[in-house]
Motif scaffolding. Sequence first.
Motif, PDB file in Angstrom:
ATOM      1  N   THR A 195      57.323  40.624  46.444  1.00 13.25           N
ATOM      2  CA  THR A 195      57.043  40.962  45.048  1.00 13.25           C
ATOM      3  C   THR A 195      55.969  42.042  44.980  1.00 13.25           C
ATOM      4  OG1 THR A 195      55.328  39.267  44.859  1.00 13.25           O
ATOM      5  CG2 THR A 195      57.603  38.602  44.357  1.00 13.25           C
ATOM      6  N   ASP A 196      55.860  42.648  43.830  1.00 15.85           N
ATOM      7  CA  ASP A 196      54.816  43.657  43.644  1.00 15.85           C
ATOM      8  C   ASP A 196      53.428  43.062  43.856  1.00 15.85           C
ATOM      9  OD1 ASP A 196      56.706  45.557  43.078  1.00 15.85           O
ATOM     10  OD2 ASP A 196      56.546  45.367  40.898  1.00 15.85           O
ATOM     11  N   LYS A 199      40.361  44.308  45.196  1.00 12.78           N
ATOM     12  CA  LYS A 199      41.191  44.011  44.032  1.00 12.78           C
ATOM     13  C   LYS A 199      42.254  43.002  44.417  1.00 12.78           C
ATOM     14  CE  LYS A 199      42.191  48.431  43.340  1.00 12.78           C
ATOM     15  NZ  LYS A 199      42.712  49.674  42.703  1.00 12.78           N
ATOM     16  N   ASP A 200      42.690  42.234  43.438  1.00 11.29           N
ATOM     17  CA  ASP A 200      43.762  41.271  43.671  1.00 11.29           C
ATOM     18  C   ASP A 200      44.592  41.168  42.403  1.00 11.29           C
ATOM     19  OD1 ASP A 200      45.293  39.509  45.107  1.00 11.29           O
ATOM     20  OD2 ASP A 200      43.972  37.791  44.836  1.00 11.29           O
ATOM     21  N   LEU A 230      46.859  46.799  33.971  1.00  8.25           N
ATOM     22  CA  LEU A 230      47.869  47.150  34.955  1.00  8.25           C
ATOM     23  C   LEU A 230      47.294  48.129  35.965  1.00  8.25           C
ATOM     24  CD1 LEU A 230      51.055  47.576  32.733  1.00  8.25           C
ATOM     25  CD2 LEU A 230      50.695  45.843  34.496  1.00  8.25           C
ATOM     26  N   ASP A 231      47.584  47.893  37.237  1.00  6.71           N
ATOM     27  CA  ASP A 231      47.186  48.786  38.310  1.00  6.71           C
ATOM     28  C   ASP A 231      48.351  48.844  39.299  1.00  6.71           C
ATOM     29  OD1 ASP A 231      45.621  50.443  39.929  1.00  6.71           O
ATOM     30  OD2 ASP A 231      44.818  48.756  41.061  1.00  6.71           O
ATOM     31  N   ALA A 279      46.189  43.134  37.394  1.00  5.75           N
ATOM     32  CA  ALA A 279      45.233  42.989  38.500  1.00  5.75           C
ATOM     33  C   ALA A 279      43.820  42.908  37.961  1.00  5.75           C
ATOM     34  CB  ALA A 279      45.359  44.166  39.467  1.00  5.75           C
ATOM     35  N   GLN A 280      42.936  42.435  38.830  1.00  8.28           N
ATOM     36  CA  GLN A 280      41.515  42.358  38.522  1.00  8.28           C
ATOM     37  C   GLN A 280      40.729  42.982  39.658  1.00  8.28           C
ATOM     38  OE1 GLN A 280      40.024  38.459  37.537  1.00  8.28           O
ATOM     39  NE2 GLN A 280      37.894  39.102  37.537  1.00  8.28           N
ATOM     40  N   SER A 281      39.751  43.777  39.306  1.00  5.62           N
ATOM     41  CA  SER A 281      38.846  44.362  40.286  1.00  5.62           C
ATOM     42  C   SER A 281      37.621  43.472  40.438  1.00  5.62           C
ATOM     43  CB  SER A 281      38.417  45.768  39.858  1.00  5.62           C
ATOM     44  OG  SER A 281      39.527  46.636  39.801  1.00  5.62           O
ATOM     45  N   PHE A 282      37.185  43.293  41.679  1.00  3.34           N
ATOM     46  CA  PHE A 282      36.003  42.498  41.978  1.00  3.34           C
ATOM     47  C   PHE A 282      34.978  43.422  42.628  1.00  3.34           C
ATOM     48  CE2 PHE A 282      39.656  39.716  42.050  1.00  3.34           C
ATOM     49  CZ  PHE A 282      39.248  38.636  41.275  1.00  3.34           C
TER      50      PHE A 282
END
Length: 825
Positions: A696-697, A736-737, A746-747, A752-755
């Motif tokens: 999956t993406d 990122k995850d 959207l990324d 997604a979320q950046s940490f």
Amino acid sequence: MPRSQYPHALPHLPLRRSVLACALLLAALPEAQSQQAGDAAIDQVTVVGSRARNRTVYDSAVPIDRFGQREVENALSSGELGAALQNLAPSINFPRIESSGASDSVRGIQLRGLAPDQVLVLINGKRRHTSAVLDTESSFAGTVPVDVNAIPPGAIDHIEILRDGAGAQYGSDAVAGVINIVLKNARSGGSASVGYGANHTDFKPTNETKTDGQTKTASADYGLPLGDAGFVRFGFDARSRAPTQRAGFSDAGWTSWNATPADLALDGKVVFKSGDSHQNNNYLFYNALLPLANGVDAYSFATVNQRKSDGSAYFRYPGDPSNVPALYPAGYRPVTKGDMSDTSLVAGARFAGAGWNWDLSARHGGNLFRYDLDHSANASLGALSPTSFHLASFDFRQNALNADLTRELDLGLGAPVNLALGAEYMHETYRSSPGDAASYAAGPIVDAPPGAQAGPGLRPQDAFDGSRSISSVYADVESDLTSRLLLGAAARYSDYSDFGSASTGKLSARYKLSDTFLLRGSLSNSFRAPALVQTGFRFSTLNFNSDGSGLQTASLLPASDPLARSFGAEALKPEKSTNLSLGLAWRPQRNTSFTLDAYRIKIRDRITRTSDLQSDAATAYLAAIGRSDIQSVAYLANLLDTSTTGLDAVLNHDLSFAGGKLDLNAALNLNKTRIDRVRQSSAALANIDPSLTLLTDTSLYRIRHASPTSKLVLSADWQAARWSLLARATRFGALKDFSYDQEAPLDDGVHAQSFGAVWSVDLEAQVKLTKQLTLAVGGDNILDRYPERVRQTNNATYGGALPYNFINPIGVNGAYFYGRLRYTF
């Protein structure tokens, strides 16, 4: 297949300026102190990287880190070797897993952002066997790592890390590099130590101050002389760790199949578990050398580890079909239990004869993992269900014979040519054994899921019993052609009884522009055959479904399994890689060194776990063939071609300070992985559901982004006659995850979320109470830092139960404080 458009460039981070800052700092370091400093690590002779005698870290053609006994001991505050390696080397990460399963017992390390089974581990220069368990839960699911935590920490004299591809020199798995752990070999004296530590943290998701993870350690080792030059060094280690709990208040009652009032009544409570498992470790080791007649030296060493761990699976709500109200009226959380035994034994002889230096050896490595459950149920059996189950056992064994020969040849080049030849024969076996009948049974209650919850167990027809043989020969040559130019070349031929043969090679060079400045580089290719465990491992786990709205039983199958073949599986192929490294080393002063190395690692046919192949059409297909006990299928496949580029910079300086010696170190790693090609589908999978893809993406997104793009380690270690102080600051870069939150940005087409980057600061102070008794007190992550919180939505955190993402190497346990008492004799 289309190629992705992600650039090869290194991460665009402020840390890029750190390399320039390190170079500028060198000019300001005090040269006046250089004559008072002792030998630095860069002057130490190294075993890895070269088979020539007396090759130092500085003179090597490839980048090598060497960490002495004091450095290793200071990094072993929690007693975990994997965590110590992460503390020491910026190129190594040791991520933790927040959910249960075998990963509660076995965790792998990453070198240069690659998978845990793409780094080779040696003990005293001899290959270490891998685990019997496939990693099913981390960012690199599908890998079979070496369990470095099975190596007794108290046995270690020093550690060498070769940051370069070395498949031609040392064989399969040395894609990212090699870690060589050298055991203690002093002929007399010994030490004993006891320690105690615990996490003490302000846990904001529940507004609690927690003290947990209490850890007790004890170790002792002693050396006895054998003859005039021999020795036997032996000892033990023991470590007991209480669990940590980092789950938050949960509003996940809606995820229960029925969402009954009893389910919803648990909202706002902590019913899930996240954090470290309860674990007990016991170790034994010895290292021995016995001189015999006629210049023959017999040697042997061995390590033993027995580990028991308890983890926790997801909570089962009282109204869910997975529950048996007669057994658990308020619901339950199954407890996973791992029982692991690990043994390694090496024996051999070294001698000179016919102009060669001979090293003949035999070794055995074995890893046995028993997987059990407590506080669980097979809901299809109703109130008659047991609450404890044996799920499966996995047994991997590796036996090998090695012959290694070295000599110096005088070919009239002005310097001797160092020639090494060798051969190896390995035989591996892997066996999986089924669980007890109740662990996989489909009982009379047809509306309830069959099999033990947090299982099911392995069925007899799914057990595996396989073996293979591997034969290899190699040649390695190296010579200082001039006083400035060093050239090296290596070649290896390996033949696998199950995957055919392959040839690998390596070229390396080092050129001294002056006595204080050199350039170095290497070009190599490596071959990594699928591990025997990868060809036969199968297991089922409970995990999130594709949109994170619920849980499903996912079955991981061997690629050879008929059900996996019906979903598009093909026979596994070996991974092939090329590694290019270019660098420099500079010693402006005797007590100052700076190294800078860039690398690019391309891997073809990378073995990866598919995503869980799950859809309404897949569920219907599984039901039609009588496999309604599972909702999704996954298997291992050669799905990816990747490119990893990076940069390592290391600055060392030592000087006299305040009546003692001060060692200063700054080390930086920049790392980025690009996906070059993806195999996404097959005709067989399209027949089941043409909308399904093998990855999956979100899976692809995690492969690209789940490792920090940078890591910086700064340390200062001051040693005086009675006192010593250590300060270390580690910056884990941004990562990122993907997110289950459909409102997340959207990324690359993925929510997604950046940490952001996070710092961890460690401090330790030691004082000699007497000449032989030393007290150490300290703390890891003393500022009590956590990764950024996951977006606070129901899907993203499972109703708030899992507030932190597990992929950040800093972990989710917060500050850890400890004390240690050491007696030498």
